[in-house]
Write a protein that holds these residues in place. Sequence first.
Motif, PDB file in Angstrom:
ATOM      1  N   ILE A   1      45.477  24.333  33.402  1.00 39.48           N
ATOM      2  CA  ILE A   1      45.677  24.700  34.801  1.00 39.48           C
ATOM      3  C   ILE A   1      46.067  26.168  34.846  1.00 39.48           C
ATOM      4  O   ILE A   1      47.015  26.591  34.166  1.00 39.48           O
ATOM      5  CB  ILE A   1      46.767  23.835  35.461  1.00 39.48           C
ATOM      6  N   PHE A   2      45.342  26.956  35.604  1.00 42.22           N
ATOM      7  CA  PHE A   2      45.596  28.385  35.741  1.00 42.22           C
ATOM      8  C   PHE A   2      46.275  28.639  37.084  1.00 42.22           C
ATOM      9  O   PHE A   2      45.747  28.259  38.134  1.00 42.22           O
ATOM     10  CB  PHE A   2      44.285  29.174  35.693  1.00 42.22           C
ATOM     11  N   ASN A   3      47.438  29.289  37.041  1.00 44.03           N
ATOM     12  CA  ASN A   3      48.128  29.672  38.264  1.00 44.03           C
ATOM     13  C   ASN A   3      48.296  31.180  38.301  1.00 44.03           C
ATOM     14  O   ASN A   3      48.797  31.786  37.355  1.00 44.03           O
ATOM     15  CB  ASN A   3      49.510  29.009  38.351  1.00 44.03           C
ATOM     16  N   ASN A   4      47.865  31.788  39.403  1.00 43.64           N
ATOM     17  CA  ASN A   4      48.013  33.231  39.615  1.00 43.64           C
ATOM     18  C   ASN A   4      47.449  34.031  38.442  1.00 43.64           C
ATOM     19  O   ASN A   4      48.038  35.012  37.987  1.00 43.64           O
ATOM     20  CB  ASN A   4      49.479  33.593  39.839  1.00 43.64           C
ATOM     21  N   CYS A   5      46.308  33.613  37.951  1.00 43.15           N
ATOM     22  CA  CYS A   5      45.600  34.344  36.892  1.00 43.15           C
ATOM     23  C   CYS A   5      44.415  35.093  37.483  1.00 43.15           C
ATOM     24  O   CYS A   5      43.873  34.722  38.521  1.00 43.15           O
ATOM     25  CB  CYS A   5      45.116  33.382  35.803  1.00 43.15           C
ATOM     26  N   LEU A   6      43.999  36.139  36.801  1.00 45.35           N
ATOM     27  CA  LEU A   6      42.889  36.975  37.254  1.00 45.35           C
ATOM     28  C   LEU A   6      41.746  36.874  36.255  1.00 45.35           C
ATOM     29  O   LEU A   6      41.964  36.906  35.039  1.00 45.35           O
ATOM     30  CB  LEU A   6      43.337  38.424  37.406  1.00 45.35           C
ATOM     31  N   SER A   7      40.530  36.790  36.752  1.00 48.61           N
ATOM     32  CA  SER A   7      39.343  36.793  35.909  1.00 48.61           C
ATOM     33  C   SER A   7      38.368  37.852  36.410  1.00 48.61           C
ATOM     34  O   SER A   7      38.231  38.061  37.628  1.00 48.61           O
ATOM     35  CB  SER A   7      38.666  35.420  35.913  1.00 48.61           C
ATOM     36  N   TYR A   8      37.701  38.520  35.446  1.00 52.70           N
ATOM     37  CA  TYR A   8      36.755  39.571  35.851  1.00 52.70           C
ATOM     38  C   TYR A   8      35.779  39.859  34.721  1.00 52.70           C
ATOM     39  O   TYR A   8      36.178  39.918  33.546  1.00 52.70           O
ATOM     40  CB  TYR A   8      37.497  40.858  36.216  1.00 52.70           C
ATOM     41  N   SER A   9      34.521  40.021  35.058  1.00 46.73           N
ATOM     42  CA  SER A   9      33.485  40.402  34.099  1.00 46.73           C
ATOM     43  C   SER A   9      33.048  41.830  34.378  1.00 46.73           C
ATOM     44  O   SER A   9      32.624  42.160  35.500  1.00 46.73           O
ATOM     45  CB  SER A   9      32.279  39.470  34.209  1.00 46.73           C
ATOM     46  N   TYR A  10      33.131  42.680  33.338  1.00 49.54           N
ATOM     47  CA  TYR A  10      32.704  44.061  33.494  1.00 49.54           C
ATOM     48  C   TYR A  10      31.182  44.192  33.491  1.00 49.54           C
ATOM     49  O   TYR A  10      30.656  45.288  33.733  1.00 49.54           O
ATOM     50  CB  TYR A  10      33.323  44.924  32.398  1.00 49.54           C
ATOM     51  N   LEU A  11      30.461  43.100  33.242  1.00 54.22           N
ATOM     52  CA  LEU A  11      29.009  43.117  33.347  1.00 54.22           C
ATOM     53  C   LEU A  11      28.538  42.760  34.754  1.00 54.22           C
ATOM     54  O   LEU A  11      27.335  42.751  35.029  1.00 54.22           O
ATOM     55  CB  LEU A  11      28.395  42.138  32.337  1.00 54.22           C
ATOM     56  N   GLY A  12      29.477  42.441  35.626  1.00 56.89           N
ATOM     57  CA  GLY A  12      29.113  42.073  36.989  1.00 56.89           C
ATOM     58  C   GLY A  12      28.769  40.608  37.163  1.00 56.89           C
ATOM     59  O   GLY A  12      28.317  40.190  38.238  1.00 56.89           O
ATOM     60  N   THR A  13      28.981  39.786  36.135  1.00 56.21           N
ATOM     61  CA  THR A  13      28.706  38.354  36.212  1.00 56.21           C
ATOM     62  C   THR A  13      29.722  37.665  37.122  1.00 56.21           C
ATOM     63  O   THR A  13      30.917  37.956  37.055  1.00 56.21           O
ATOM     64  CB  THR A  13      28.776  37.711  34.817  1.00 56.21           C
ATOM     65  N   THR A  14      29.253  36.771  37.972  1.00 56.65           N
ATOM     66  CA  THR A  14      30.164  35.974  38.790  1.00 56.65           C
ATOM     67  C   THR A  14      30.646  34.791  37.963  1.00 56.65           C
ATOM     68  O   THR A  14      29.862  33.910  37.585  1.00 56.65           O
ATOM     69  CB  THR A  14      29.469  35.476  40.066  1.00 56.65           C
ATOM     70  N   LEU A  15      31.929  34.770  37.664  1.00 58.02           N
ATOM     71  CA  LEU A  15      32.513  33.738  36.810  1.00 58.02           C
ATOM     72  C   LEU A  15      32.827  32.489  37.615  1.00 58.02           C
ATOM     73  O   LEU A  15      33.128  32.550  38.821  1.00 58.02           O
ATOM     74  CB  LEU A  15      33.799  34.264  36.166  1.00 58.02           C
ATOM     75  N   GLU A  16      32.760  31.337  36.941  1.00 61.59           N
ATOM     76  CA  GLU A  16      33.195  30.095  37.570  1.00 61.59           C
ATOM     77  C   GLU A  16      34.677  30.191  37.920  1.00 61.59           C
ATOM     78  O   GLU A  16      35.459  30.854  37.240  1.00 61.59           O
ATOM     79  CB  GLU A  16      32.967  28.914  36.628  1.00 61.59           C
ATOM     80  N   LEU A  17      35.076  29.520  38.981  1.00 59.54           N
ATOM     81  CA  LEU A  17      36.454  29.609  39.448  1.00 59.54           C
ATOM     82  C   LEU A  17      37.407  28.972  38.449  1.00 59.54           C
ATOM     83  O   LEU A  17      37.092  27.968  37.806  1.00 59.54           O
ATOM     84  CB  LEU A  17      36.592  28.926  40.807  1.00 59.54           C
ATOM     85  N   LEU A  18      38.588  29.564  38.342  1.00 63.24           N
ATOM     86  CA  LEU A  18      39.638  29.011  37.496  1.00 63.24           C
ATOM     87  C   LEU A  18      40.215  27.747  38.139  1.00 63.24           C
ATOM     88  O   LEU A  18      40.348  27.673  39.369  1.00 63.24           O
ATOM     89  CB  LEU A  18      40.755  30.035  37.288  1.00 63.24           C
ATOM     90  N   ASN A  19      40.563  26.787  37.322  1.00 62.90           N
ATOM     91  CA  ASN A  19      41.140  25.533  37.796  1.00 62.90           C
ATOM     92  C   ASN A  19      42.629  25.718  38.039  1.00 62.90           C
ATOM     93  O   ASN A  19      43.410  25.859  37.102  1.00 62.90           O
ATOM     94  CB  ASN A  19      40.923  24.433  36.752  1.00 62.90           C
ATOM     95  N   GLY A  20      43.062  25.772  39.286  1.00 61.64           N
ATOM     96  CA  GLY A  20      44.466  25.957  39.596  1.00 61.64           C
ATOM     97  C   GLY A  20      44.653  26.597  40.956  1.00 61.64           C
ATOM     98  O   GLY A  20      43.751  26.574  41.800  1.00 61.64           O
ATOM     99  N   THR A  21      45.819  27.198  41.159  1.00 63.64           N
ATOM    100  CA  THR A  21      46.135  27.761  42.470  1.00 63.64           C
ATOM    101  C   THR A  21      46.547  29.221  42.346  1.00 63.64           C
ATOM    102  O   THR A  21      47.039  29.667  41.311  1.00 63.64           O
ATOM    103  CB  THR A  21      47.288  26.977  43.126  1.00 63.64           C
ATOM    104  N   GLY A  22      46.361  29.961  43.438  1.00 64.39           N
ATOM    105  CA  GLY A  22      46.806  31.344  43.519  1.00 64.39           C
ATOM    106  C   GLY A  22      46.057  32.301  42.630  1.00 64.39           C
ATOM    107  O   GLY A  22      46.540  33.416  42.364  1.00 64.39           O
ATOM    108  N   ASN A  23      44.866  31.909  42.149  1.00 67.19           N
ATOM    109  CA  ASN A  23      44.143  32.747  41.196  1.00 67.19           C
ATOM    110  C   ASN A  23      43.357  33.861  41.887  1.00 67.19           C
ATOM    111  O   ASN A  23      43.009  33.766  43.064  1.00 67.19           O
ATOM    112  CB  ASN A  23      43.204  31.877  40.361  1.00 67.19           C
TER     113      ASN A  23
END
Length: 342
Positions: A233-255
């Motif tokens: 479970i990911f809470n208040n985490c950030l995800s980002y791809s420098y290739l511009g890929t749209t990443l699947e959403l993190l499982n959790g809240t406040g991300n």
Amino acid sequence: MKKIILFVAITFTYYCQAQNILIVDNNTNVDTSPSHMYNTFTTAIAAANDGDIIYVQPSITSYGNINISKEVTVYGNGHTPELNAGRSATFGSINISASNVKISGIRSTSNIQSSGVRSNLTIENSFINNNINLNTGITNASIQGNVIGVGIILNNTTSTNITITHNFIDTVNPNGLVGFNSSTIFNNNIITFNGVTTQSFFNNPIDLVAQNNIFVFTSSFNGTNWQSSGTVIFNNCLSYSYLGTTLELLNGTGNFDNTNPQFINIPGTNPTFNVDNDYNIASGSLGTDGNDIGLFNGSYDFDLRGYPTLLPYLEEMTISNNVVQAGADLNVNLKANANKTN
């Protein structure tokens, strides 16, 4: 130079107030005749008692593979110090075969691992080129303020109360974060990943809650496999791809999904660790405690150079008479800074 080393040792003793201070120095022309001076780590650990501190001097030469077989603290001068031409206390593989061990401010060109069932381990402010492997059954361990390559390996049934916070885990291997469980605290880390779409980086976690972390990618990973199995479970985490890929959403809240952290200073789109970069964020992404997510959360001051906490570190050294007669004094002015205590 011997007098300079003794001055640093005296300052070190004042701040640490340990039972005994042992100094390891493999530099050439160093007098190791005093009873507390050694030129190898092996001889120092053999002479040490539980509770002692071993202070390892920076050197151009590695101290090699070592085994920490007693309840001691091992201090270096920081993994990337400003002085000493950037030289650090460097080891190869480090094996921990005792409980109540602390390692701080060193550099390992290989890995740090444990052997046997141990407790109360601390690894902080260090640069580990390979991985940290504590899968032998560890209770109460702190992995904090480090730069780590490859990953961290735990045992999801026997590794309990492991705190992993404020680390830069650089270019983690696929499935490189192994065996985390519900008692694992995994907060305020930066993780870079270069695996491909079908790979993952959490391997077999059990009910892990990961908070306030930054996950950035320089590869074709698209977020479909955040873990190989198990649950995170990911809470208040950030995800980002420098290739511009749209990443699947993190499982959790406040991300903060697919959000550029806007690091203050990195070269282009390369977030790989470098001491000259600034990994503070400008994205306004706040963690569960209301502070910025990532390394520089208010509860801990990540040090890019890995200076050990509780110890002063040298900022400036001036020799006023660099040519002296035999037996004469060498006049040295030192400027030190009090490190932050976390």
